[in-house]
Design a protein around this motif. Structure first.
Motif, PDB file in Angstrom:
ATOM      1  N   ASN A  38      44.189  59.169 -42.781  1.00  7.04           N
ATOM      2  CA  ASN A  38      43.920  58.367 -43.966  1.00  7.04           C
ATOM      3  C   ASN A  38      43.872  59.318 -45.172  1.00  7.04           C
ATOM      4  OD1 ASN A  38      42.364  57.170 -46.100  1.00  7.04           O
ATOM      5  ND2 ASN A  38      41.470  55.729 -44.655  1.00  7.04           N
ATOM      6  N   PRO A  39      44.529  58.986 -46.294  1.00 11.84           N
ATOM      7  CA  PRO A  39      44.522  59.885 -47.451  1.00 11.84           C
ATOM      8  C   PRO A  39      43.127  60.324 -47.880  1.00 11.84           C
ATOM      9  CG  PRO A  39      46.082  58.106 -47.804  1.00 11.84           C
ATOM     10  CD  PRO A  39      45.344  57.780 -46.535  1.00 11.84           C
ATOM     11  N   LYS A  40      42.130  59.434 -47.764  1.00  9.76           N
ATOM     12  CA  LYS A  40      40.754  59.780 -48.154  1.00  9.76           C
ATOM     13  C   LYS A  40      40.184  60.859 -47.241  1.00  9.76           C
ATOM     14  CE  LYS A  40      39.565  55.257 -50.125  1.00  9.76           C
ATOM     15  NZ  LYS A  40      38.689  54.055 -50.003  1.00  9.76           N
ATOM     16  N   VAL A  41      40.484  60.754 -45.942  1.00  9.00           N
ATOM     17  CA  VAL A  41      39.993  61.749 -44.986  1.00  9.00           C
ATOM     18  C   VAL A  41      40.677  63.088 -45.238  1.00  9.00           C
ATOM     19  CG1 VAL A  41      39.795  62.371 -42.549  1.00  9.00           C
ATOM     20  CG2 VAL A  41      39.496  59.989 -43.249  1.00  9.00           C
ATOM     21  N   VAL A  42      41.994  63.051 -45.390  1.00  7.98           N
ATOM     22  CA  VAL A  42      42.757  64.285 -45.608  1.00  7.98           C
ATOM     23  C   VAL A  42      42.219  65.041 -46.815  1.00  7.98           C
ATOM     24  CG1 VAL A  42      45.032  65.239 -46.151  1.00  7.98           C
ATOM     25  CG2 VAL A  42      44.836  63.360 -44.502  1.00  7.98           C
ATOM     26  N   GLN A  43      41.965  64.323 -47.907  1.00 10.22           N
ATOM     27  CA  GLN A  43      41.460  64.986 -49.110  1.00 10.22           C
ATOM     28  C   GLN A  43      40.041  65.499 -48.913  1.00 10.22           C
ATOM     29  OE1 GLN A  43      44.897  64.885 -50.203  1.00 10.22           O
ATOM     30  NE2 GLN A  43      43.546  65.734 -51.746  1.00 10.22           N
ATOM     31  N   ALA A  44      39.223  64.758 -48.183  1.00  8.27           N
ATOM     32  CA  ALA A  44      37.833  65.174 -47.961  1.00  8.27           C
ATOM     33  C   ALA A  44      37.747  66.448 -47.124  1.00  8.27           C
ATOM     34  CB  ALA A  44      37.044  64.055 -47.287  1.00  8.27           C
ATOM     35  N   THR A  45      38.780  66.743 -46.341  1.00  5.77           N
ATOM     36  CA  THR A  45      38.751  67.959 -45.513  1.00  5.77           C
ATOM     37  C   THR A  45      39.011  69.214 -46.339  1.00  5.77           C
ATOM     38  OG1 THR A  45      41.123  68.072 -44.942  1.00  5.77           O
ATOM     39  CG2 THR A  45      39.724  66.637 -43.579  1.00  5.77           C
ATOM     40  N   MET A  46      39.535  69.062 -47.536  1.00 13.11           N
ATOM     41  CA  MET A  46      39.836  70.201 -48.419  1.00 13.11           C
ATOM     42  C   MET A  46      40.739  71.232 -47.735  1.00 13.11           C
ATOM     43  SD  MET A  46      38.662  69.685 -51.408  1.00 13.11           S
ATOM     44  CE  MET A  46      38.672  71.320 -52.137  1.00 13.11           C
ATOM     45  N   GLY A  47      41.662  70.745 -46.913  1.00 10.15           N
ATOM     46  CA  GLY A  47      42.622  71.619 -46.249  1.00 10.15           C
ATOM     47  C   GLY A  47      42.253  71.984 -44.827  1.00 10.15           C
ATOM     48  N   SER A  48      41.026  71.696 -44.416  1.00  5.08           N
ATOM     49  CA  SER A  48      40.594  72.070 -43.062  1.00  5.08           C
ATOM     50  C   SER A  48      41.351  71.338 -41.971  1.00  5.08           C
ATOM     51  CB  SER A  48      39.085  71.813 -42.900  1.00  5.08           C
ATOM     52  OG  SER A  48      38.336  72.774 -43.628  1.00  5.08           O
ATOM     53  N   ILE A  49      41.922  70.182 -42.303  1.00  5.62           N
ATOM     54  CA  ILE A  49      42.673  69.423 -41.305  1.00  5.62           C
ATOM     55  C   ILE A  49      43.898  70.207 -40.833  1.00  5.62           C
ATOM     56  CG2 ILE A  49      44.206  68.159 -42.894  1.00  5.62           C
ATOM     57  CD1 ILE A  49      43.494  65.635 -41.122  1.00  5.62           C
ATOM     58  N   ALA A  50      44.296  71.222 -41.590  1.00  5.43           N
ATOM     59  CA  ALA A  50      45.423  72.065 -41.192  1.00  5.43           C
ATOM     60  C   ALA A  50      45.052  72.995 -40.048  1.00  5.43           C
ATOM     61  CB  ALA A  50      45.898  72.893 -42.389  1.00  5.43           C
ATOM     62  N   ARG A  51      43.742  73.232 -39.855  1.00  3.93           N
ATOM     63  CA  ARG A  51      43.302  74.232 -38.874  1.00  3.93           C
ATOM     64  C   ARG A  51      42.490  73.658 -37.718  1.00  3.93           C
ATOM     65  NH1 ARG A  51      43.040  76.301 -43.972  1.00  3.93           N
ATOM     66  NH2 ARG A  51      40.938  75.468 -44.281  1.00  3.93           N
ATOM     67  N   VAL A  52      42.276  72.353 -37.715  1.00  5.28           N
ATOM     68  CA  VAL A  52      41.488  71.709 -36.659  1.00  5.28           C
ATOM     69  C   VAL A  52      42.354  70.691 -35.932  1.00  5.28           C
ATOM     70  CG1 VAL A  52      39.446  70.325 -36.135  1.00  5.28           C
ATOM     71  CG2 VAL A  52      39.344  72.023 -37.967  1.00  5.28           C
ATOM     72  N   ASN A  53      42.409  70.787 -34.618  1.00  9.58           N
ATOM     73  CA  ASN A  53      43.187  69.840 -33.821  1.00  9.58           C
ATOM     74  C   ASN A  53      42.408  68.537 -33.690  1.00  9.58           C
ATOM     75  OD1 ASN A  53      45.229  71.773 -33.276  1.00  9.58           O
ATOM     76  ND2 ASN A  53      43.977  72.628 -31.636  1.00  9.58           N
ATOM     77  N   ILE A  54      43.009  67.438 -34.082  1.00  4.48           N
ATOM     78  CA  ILE A  54      42.385  66.116 -33.989  1.00  4.48           C
ATOM     79  C   ILE A  54      43.081  65.345 -32.876  1.00  4.48           C
ATOM     80  CG2 ILE A  54      41.688  64.061 -35.251  1.00  4.48           C
ATOM     81  CD1 ILE A  54      40.692  66.656 -36.541  1.00  4.48           C
ATOM     82  N   VAL A  55      42.325  64.962 -31.856  1.00  5.18           N
ATOM     83  CA  VAL A  55      42.907  64.274 -30.703  1.00  5.18           C
ATOM     84  C   VAL A  55      42.216  62.929 -30.510  1.00  5.18           C
ATOM     85  CG1 VAL A  55      43.404  64.394 -28.232  1.00  5.18           C
ATOM     86  CG2 VAL A  55      43.356  66.501 -29.598  1.00  5.18           C
ATOM     87  N   TYR A  56      42.980  61.840 -30.586  1.00  4.76           N
ATOM     88  CA  TYR A  56      42.435  60.507 -30.318  1.00  4.76           C
ATOM     89  C   TYR A  56      42.637  60.186 -28.847  1.00  4.76           C
ATOM     90  CZ  TYR A  56      41.566  59.695 -35.215  1.00  4.76           C
ATOM     91  OH  TYR A  56      41.057  59.797 -36.488  1.00  4.76           O
ATOM     92  N   THR A  57      41.543  59.814 -28.190  1.00  8.71           N
ATOM     93  CA  THR A  57      41.605  59.656 -26.745  1.00  8.71           C
ATOM     94  C   THR A  57      40.424  58.833 -26.248  1.00  8.71           C
ATOM     95  OG1 THR A  57      41.743  60.892 -24.668  1.00  8.71           O
ATOM     96  CG2 THR A  57      40.285  61.787 -26.362  1.00  8.71           C
ATOM     97  N   ASP A  58      40.364  58.624 -24.952  1.00  7.21           N
ATOM     98  CA  ASP A  58      39.205  58.004 -24.313  1.00  7.21           C
ATOM     99  C   ASP A  58      38.169  59.104 -24.095  1.00  7.21           C
ATOM    100  OD1 ASP A  58      37.338  57.066 -22.345  1.00  7.21           O
ATOM    101  OD2 ASP A  58      38.773  55.511 -21.770  1.00  7.21           O
TER     102      ASP A  58
END
Length: 238
Positions: A135-155
């Protein structure tokens, strides 16, 4: 000049169903876009004014007025990029990681990703009920950290049951986090803003933790703040 079709395409990426269909997300600003490019994220398209330091990256030059038409920010920041959503596979849990059980506020999720990055936690497992990290709001709130953290959606239950590490969760009937023994590896479960950790995940927690309250007042801590306190204590003890 940016076309009407391009504007429509980018604006549609605000919707989760469209992001899922196209497998794309939007990032804005030199800091966030730069971090994603340096991390190797594949850019689908980049729109920028001549103020952006492109470092050799191909982009479509636009005016400030044109950038405003595609931006999700109140004050656009020189560059907007559309990136491919990376495919992340579940790896065996052998270090410290986070598991988010239906954290639904985009601001909280973005802050938690930023916290994970600060404390060197490279993987966050998200339940399907957790807000969309792209979500654009989440991406901006990470201040770039989303580039270095693996996000995995799962059970989450599957991940926890397969993991051969301690599973921690912050609960009202837990042990004081400042005195309870902590390990350098494990899964830290953080729950929903209103309901906490769900019953099916709660029964899988092997170590219940409590962040003690030192003054009567608020009923609970914001989930992002609780995550920061918990991660800090794990790292402080090494």
């Amino acid at each position: 000049m940016i076309s009407k079709n391009q504007i429509k395409f980018v604006r549609q990426l605000e919707q989760k169903k469209f992001r899922k269909k196209e497998h794309l997300f939007v990032a804005e600003g030199p800091k966030v876009v730069g971090d994603l490019l340096r991390a190797g994220f594949k850019a689908h398209s980049i729109f920028a004014t001549n103020e952006w330091s492109h470092n050799g990256h191909a982009y479509q030059e636009v005016s400030e007025e044109e950038l405003r038409k595609v931006s999700f920010l109140q004050h656009p920041q020189a560059v907007l990029a559309v990136f491919e959503i990376p495919n992340k596979e579940i790896e065996s849990v052998s270090t410290l990681s986070l598991a988010l059980d239906d954290v639904q506020d985009p601001g909280n999720l973005g802050t938690i990703i930023r916290i994970a990055d600060w404390f060197g936690i490279t993987t966050i497992y998200c339940s399907e009920g957790t807000a969309d990290a792209w979500n654009p709001k989440v991406v901006q709130a990470t201040m770039g950290s989303i580039a270095r953290v693996n996000i995995v959606y799962t059970d989450l239950a599957d991940v926890i049951l397969q993991a051969q590490v301690p599973v921690y969760g912050t609960l009202l009937d837990g042990q004081n986090i400042y005195t309870h023994k902590l390990t350098s590896e494990g899964i830290i479960v953080m729950g929903n803003e209103g309901n906490g950790i769900s019953p099916n995940i709660r029964q899988l927690i092997t170590h219940k933790l409590l962040i003690p309250q030192f003054h009567e007042g608020p009923e609970s801590l914001n989930v992002a703040i609780a995550t920061a306190i918990t991660c800090s204590e794990f790292r402080r003890r090494g």
